[in-house]
Design a protein around this motif. Structure first.
Motif, PDB file in Angstrom:
ATOM      1  N   ILE A  17      26.758  75.320  77.111  1.00 30.42           N
ATOM      2  CA  ILE A  17      25.423  74.950  76.655  1.00 30.42           C
ATOM      3  C   ILE A  17      25.418  74.107  75.378  1.00 30.42           C
ATOM      4  CG2 ILE A  17      23.197  75.853  75.870  1.00 30.42           C
ATOM      5  CD1 ILE A  17      23.818  76.001  78.931  1.00 30.42           C
ATOM      6  N   PRO A  18      26.134  74.496  74.305  1.00 26.05           N
ATOM      7  CA  PRO A  18      26.101  73.661  73.093  1.00 26.05           C
ATOM      8  C   PRO A  18      26.583  72.234  73.344  1.00 26.05           C
ATOM      9  CG  PRO A  18      27.045  75.807  72.617  1.00 26.05           C
ATOM     10  CD  PRO A  18      26.940  75.712  74.107  1.00 26.05           C
ATOM     11  N   ALA A  19      27.645  72.101  74.145  1.00 24.79           N
ATOM     12  CA  ALA A  19      28.171  70.761  74.429  1.00 24.79           C
ATOM     13  C   ALA A  19      27.159  69.928  75.205  1.00 24.79           C
ATOM     14  CB  ALA A  19      29.484  70.862  75.199  1.00 24.79           C
ATOM     15  N   VAL A  20      26.441  70.558  76.125  1.00 28.16           N
ATOM     16  CA  VAL A  20      25.443  69.825  76.917  1.00 28.16           C
ATOM     17  C   VAL A  20      24.273  69.403  76.039  1.00 28.16           C
ATOM     18  CG1 VAL A  20      23.872  69.961  78.889  1.00 28.16           C
ATOM     19  CG2 VAL A  20      26.142  71.002  79.028  1.00 28.16           C
ATOM     20  N   ILE A  21      23.831  70.301  75.146  1.00 28.74           N
ATOM     21  CA  ILE A  21      22.780  69.927  74.193  1.00 28.74           C
ATOM     22  C   ILE A  21      23.240  68.730  73.372  1.00 28.74           C
ATOM     23  CG2 ILE A  21      21.496  70.660  72.149  1.00 28.74           C
ATOM     24  CD1 ILE A  21      21.548  73.500  73.235  1.00 28.74           C
ATOM     25  N   GLY A  22      24.499  68.764  72.938  1.00 29.54           N
ATOM     26  CA  GLY A  22      25.028  67.656  72.148  1.00 29.54           C
ATOM     27  C   GLY A  22      24.987  66.336  72.881  1.00 29.54           C
ATOM     28  N   VAL A  23      25.297  66.352  74.167  1.00 27.47           N
ATOM     29  CA  VAL A  23      25.247  65.123  74.964  1.00 27.47           C
ATOM     30  C   VAL A  23      23.832  64.555  74.982  1.00 27.47           C
ATOM     31  CG1 VAL A  23      25.471  64.161  77.287  1.00 27.47           C
ATOM     32  CG2 VAL A  23      27.227  65.707  76.406  1.00 27.47           C
ATOM     33  N   LEU A  24      22.845  65.420  75.225  1.00 26.27           N
ATOM     34  CA  LEU A  24      21.459  64.950  75.289  1.00 26.27           C
ATOM     35  C   LEU A  24      20.996  64.403  73.948  1.00 26.27           C
ATOM     36  CD1 LEU A  24      21.544  66.426  78.030  1.00 26.27           C
ATOM     37  CD2 LEU A  24      19.212  67.202  77.563  1.00 26.27           C
ATOM     38  N   VAL A  25      21.359  65.075  72.864  1.00 28.50           N
ATOM     39  CA  VAL A  25      20.950  64.603  71.539  1.00 28.50           C
ATOM     40  C   VAL A  25      21.572  63.251  71.243  1.00 28.50           C
ATOM     41  CG1 VAL A  25      21.134  65.060  69.058  1.00 28.50           C
ATOM     42  CG2 VAL A  25      20.504  66.905  70.617  1.00 28.50           C
ATOM     43  N   ARG A  26      22.826  63.073  71.620  1.00 27.82           N
ATOM     44  CA  ARG A  26      23.488  61.791  71.382  1.00 27.82           C
ATOM     45  C   ARG A  26      22.867  60.667  72.212  1.00 27.82           C
ATOM     46  NH1 ARG A  26      27.823  62.007  68.297  1.00 27.82           N
ATOM     47  NH2 ARG A  26      28.707  64.053  67.824  1.00 27.82           N
ATOM     48  N   ARG A  27      22.253  61.023  73.311  1.00 29.03           N
ATOM     49  CA  ARG A  27      21.594  60.011  74.142  1.00 29.03           C
ATOM     50  C   ARG A  27      20.181  59.692  73.668  1.00 29.03           C
ATOM     51  NH1 ARG A  27      23.203  61.855  80.331  1.00 29.03           N
ATOM     52  NH2 ARG A  27      25.438  61.361  80.190  1.00 29.03           N
ATOM     53  N   GLY A  28      19.711  60.396  72.658  1.00 26.72           N
ATOM     54  CA  GLY A  28      18.409  60.074  72.092  1.00 26.72           C
ATOM     55  C   GLY A  28      17.378  61.165  72.159  1.00 26.72           C
ATOM     56  N   ALA A  29      17.712  62.309  72.761  1.00 27.80           N
ATOM     57  CA  ALA A  29      16.757  63.411  72.841  1.00 27.80           C
ATOM     58  C   ALA A  29      16.644  64.114  71.493  1.00 27.80           C
ATOM     59  CB  ALA A  29      17.202  64.408  73.911  1.00 27.80           C
ATOM     60  N   ASP A  30      15.434  64.590  71.173  1.00 25.22           N
ATOM     61  CA  ASP A  30      15.308  65.429  69.986  1.00 25.22           C
ATOM     62  C   ASP A  30      15.841  66.807  70.324  1.00 25.22           C
ATOM     63  OD1 ASP A  30      12.705  67.397  70.379  1.00 25.22           O
ATOM     64  OD2 ASP A  30      12.570  65.538  71.535  1.00 25.22           O
ATOM     65  N   PHE A  31      16.298  67.532  69.298  1.00 26.95           N
ATOM     66  CA  PHE A  31      16.980  68.802  69.528  1.00 26.95           C
ATOM     67  C   PHE A  31      16.105  69.799  70.276  1.00 26.95           C
ATOM     68  CE2 PHE A  31      17.791  73.174  68.138  1.00 26.95           C
ATOM     69  CZ  PHE A  31      19.086  73.337  68.602  1.00 26.95           C
ATOM     70  N   ALA A  32      14.850  69.932  69.871  1.00 24.51           N
ATOM     71  CA  ALA A  32      13.980  70.944  70.467  1.00 24.51           C
ATOM     72  C   ALA A  32      13.790  70.709  71.959  1.00 24.51           C
ATOM     73  CB  ALA A  32      12.630  70.966  69.761  1.00 24.51           C
ATOM     74  N   THR A  33      13.489  69.466  72.336  1.00 25.56           N
ATOM     75  CA  THR A  33      13.271  69.161  73.752  1.00 25.56           C
ATOM     76  C   THR A  33      14.572  69.239  74.530  1.00 25.56           C
ATOM     77  OG1 THR A  33      11.518  67.647  73.041  1.00 25.56           O
ATOM     78  CG2 THR A  33      12.177  67.528  75.337  1.00 25.56           C
ATOM     79  N   ALA A  34      15.671  68.816  73.910  1.00 26.71           N
ATOM     80  CA  ALA A  34      16.968  68.900  74.570  1.00 26.71           C
ATOM     81  C   ALA A  34      17.329  70.346  74.872  1.00 26.71           C
ATOM     82  CB  ALA A  34      18.038  68.254  73.700  1.00 26.71           C
ATOM     83  N   GLU A  35      17.086  71.219  73.908  1.00 27.47           N
ATOM     84  CA  GLU A  35      17.438  72.628  74.098  1.00 27.47           C
ATOM     85  C   GLU A  35      16.616  73.243  75.219  1.00 27.47           C
ATOM     86  OE1 GLU A  35      17.824  76.708  74.021  1.00 27.47           O
ATOM     87  OE2 GLU A  35      15.929  75.760  73.457  1.00 27.47           O
ATOM     88  N   ASP A  36      15.322  72.908  75.270  1.00 26.12           N
ATOM     89  CA  ASP A  36      14.475  73.401  76.361  1.00 26.12           C
ATOM     90  C   ASP A  36      14.980  72.897  77.712  1.00 26.12           C
ATOM     91  OD1 ASP A  36      12.735  74.849  74.776  1.00 26.12           O
ATOM     92  OD2 ASP A  36      11.322  73.192  74.526  1.00 26.12           O
ATOM     93  N   ALA A  37      15.353  71.627  77.758  1.00 27.98           N
ATOM     94  CA  ALA A  37      15.820  71.038  79.009  1.00 27.98           C
ATOM     95  C   ALA A  37      17.115  71.692  79.480  1.00 27.98           C
ATOM     96  CB  ALA A  37      16.021  69.530  78.834  1.00 27.98           C
ATOM     97  N   VAL A  38      18.007  71.983  78.552  1.00 25.07           N
ATOM     98  CA  VAL A  38      19.270  72.613  78.913  1.00 25.07           C
ATOM     99  C   VAL A  38      19.038  74.042  79.376  1.00 25.07           C
ATOM    100  CG1 VAL A  38      21.524  73.328  78.049  1.00 25.07           C
ATOM    101  CG2 VAL A  38      20.604  71.092  77.411  1.00 25.07           C
ATOM    102  N   GLN A  39      18.096  74.738  78.756  1.00 24.52           N
ATOM    103  CA  GLN A  39      17.753  76.082  79.232  1.00 24.52           C
ATOM    104  C   GLN A  39      17.249  76.038  80.670  1.00 24.52           C
ATOM    105  OE1 GLN A  39      17.586  79.381  78.442  1.00 24.52           O
ATOM    106  NE2 GLN A  39      18.857  79.171  76.611  1.00 24.52           N
ATOM    107  N   ASP A  40      16.391  75.066  80.961  1.00 22.53           N
ATOM    108  CA  ASP A  40      15.898  74.913  82.331  1.00 22.53           C
ATOM    109  C   ASP A  40      17.059  74.651  83.289  1.00 22.53           C
ATOM    110  OD1 ASP A  40      13.316  75.284  81.499  1.00 22.53           O
ATOM    111  OD2 ASP A  40      12.782  73.154  81.489  1.00 22.53           O
TER     112      ASP A  40
END
Length: 390
Positions: A17-40
């Motif tokens: 999960i942390p690594a996947v959140i990191g990928v999304l953030v590096r692609r331009g996602a904000d942390f809060a929305t990225a974390e929600d998306a990864v939870q989904d």
């Protein structure tokens, strides 16, 4: 290609999960929305993998699903559409960045702007991959309350630079808070804290030896080893001196001592290493009577010198009482703030040890009235009753 369904295990999946959140953030996602998306994506993975088995590249699967969830949110939210996010250039699977952002996520979740409770909740969600419901049940609060706490925490850290150096000491303290919550609901937080600390130790030891994180891991393992003997069948507490040591987990003790010895050998001692050294001496004694209290007191002296913690000085007073006699212990206790939690319980024990049973019984009653949980209150009340029958 997928692995057989019966090979599915949710824990390795949550470790991604942390690594996947990191990928999304590096692609331009904000942390809060990225974390929600990864939870989904995690929820979807648990459902899908349980039916079809784990794919060859579970991280790539999670990134793809989470990124699509994120894009759905961006496209459906007019305010978010104005942000500079590449919504029309979805990366293809197989192009996942080979960067481990887990340590950065640890740092972000233990941000100094967060309260300890919020840091713990966010760590359990973004690093451990637990659902809001699981975290709420573990802390015995309504799910809506925990959701608000996590949401506020994510808003607090969302504006922080993702590559900002973090405070490793704060991360350790957050993990120790998680460990001390123990077991409630369907999540064993002590086991979860050990898993996360193993992960942290692996990350921090890659570039430079990290004896203090190893010390924290050793401390957790040594404490966790005593868990089977810590309570009776009716839920009442069993003091360390009265525990059946045959119930202690010898494997965890051995592992904890091995990790601790390697950490201490690096000669960069810290608070958690010293606490683990004390726990190791308790684990080494075949009976309470064989405990090396003189060496324990020496470790407490070193620990007090580097922390100046009231709790350490309180525990040191017990060690003084065991090593040098009850009166010496009471003298050491007089130097500790009497309003400190457990002060009356320690005073009661030392007075009992000195032979002043009437004072000890009175202090046990006072300590029971101040206890913060039922198990501790019951134990202290029984101690008072025992002395009043003498």
């Amino acid at each position: 290609m997928h692995e057989p369904v019966d090979a599915f295990d949710e824990v390795p999946l949550r470790e991604l999960i942390p690594a996947v959140i990191g990928v999304l953030v590096r692609r331009g996602a904000d942390f809060a929305t990225a974390e929600d998306a990864v939870q989904d994506a995690l929820v979807e993975a648990v459902r899908t993998f349980g039916e079809t088995g784990v794919p060859r590249d579970p991280k790539g699967w999670l990134v793809t699903v989470a990124w699509r969830r994120f894009l759905d949110v961006v496209r459906s939210d007019t305010a978010r559409q104005r942000r500079e996010v590449a919504v029309d250039s979805e990366p293809e699977r197989g192009t996942i960045e080979d960067v481990d952002d887990t340590l950065r996520i640890f740092f972000l979740c233990a941000h100094p702007a967060l309260t300890p409770a919020s840091a713990v909740a966010l760590t359990l969600r973004a690093v451990a991959g637990l659902t809001t419901r699981q975290i709420a049940e573990a802390y015995l609060v309504p799910e809506a309350t925990m959701a608000q706490r996590i949401s506020r925490a994510k808003r607090t850290v969302s504006g922080e630079a993702f590559d900002r150096p973090g405070d490793l000491d704060t991360v350790r303290r957050v993990l120790y808070l998680v460990f001390n919550e123990g077991y409630t609901g369907d999540v064993d937080l002590a086991a979860e804290a050990i898993r996360l600390t193993r992960q942290l130790a692996s990350l921090t030891n890659r570039e430079r030896a990290d004896p203090e994180t190893d010390g924290l891991l050793a401390l957790m393992l040594l404490h966790h080893a005593r868990r089977p003997a810590r309570t009776r069948a009716d839920g009442t507490l069993v003091p360390l001196a009265d525990q059946d040591r045959s119930l202690w987990d010898a494997g965890l003790v051995e592992e904890g001592v091995t990790i601790l010895q390697a950490a201490l050998a690096r000669e960069r001692r810290g608070e958690f290493q010293l606490q683990a050294a004390i726990a190791a001496l308790h684990a080494d004694a075949r009976s309470a009577a064989e405990t090396d209290w003189v060496q324990i007191l020496a470790w407490y002296d070193e620990l007090a010198a580097i922390t100046d913690s009231p709790v350490v000085r309180l525990n040191r007073a017990v060690a003084v009482g065991e090593a040098d006699g009850a009166q010496a212990g009471l003298a050491a206790l007089r130097e500790v703030d009497p309003e400190l939690p457990r002060h009356r319980a320690v005073s009661a024990y030392l007075h009992e040890k000195s032979g002043d049973l009437a004072t000890a019984a009175r202090l046990y009653v006072e300590a029971a009235a101040l206890a913060t949980n039922l198990a501790e209150r019951t134990h202290l009340t029984r101690q008072a009753a025992r002395l009043n029958q003498v």
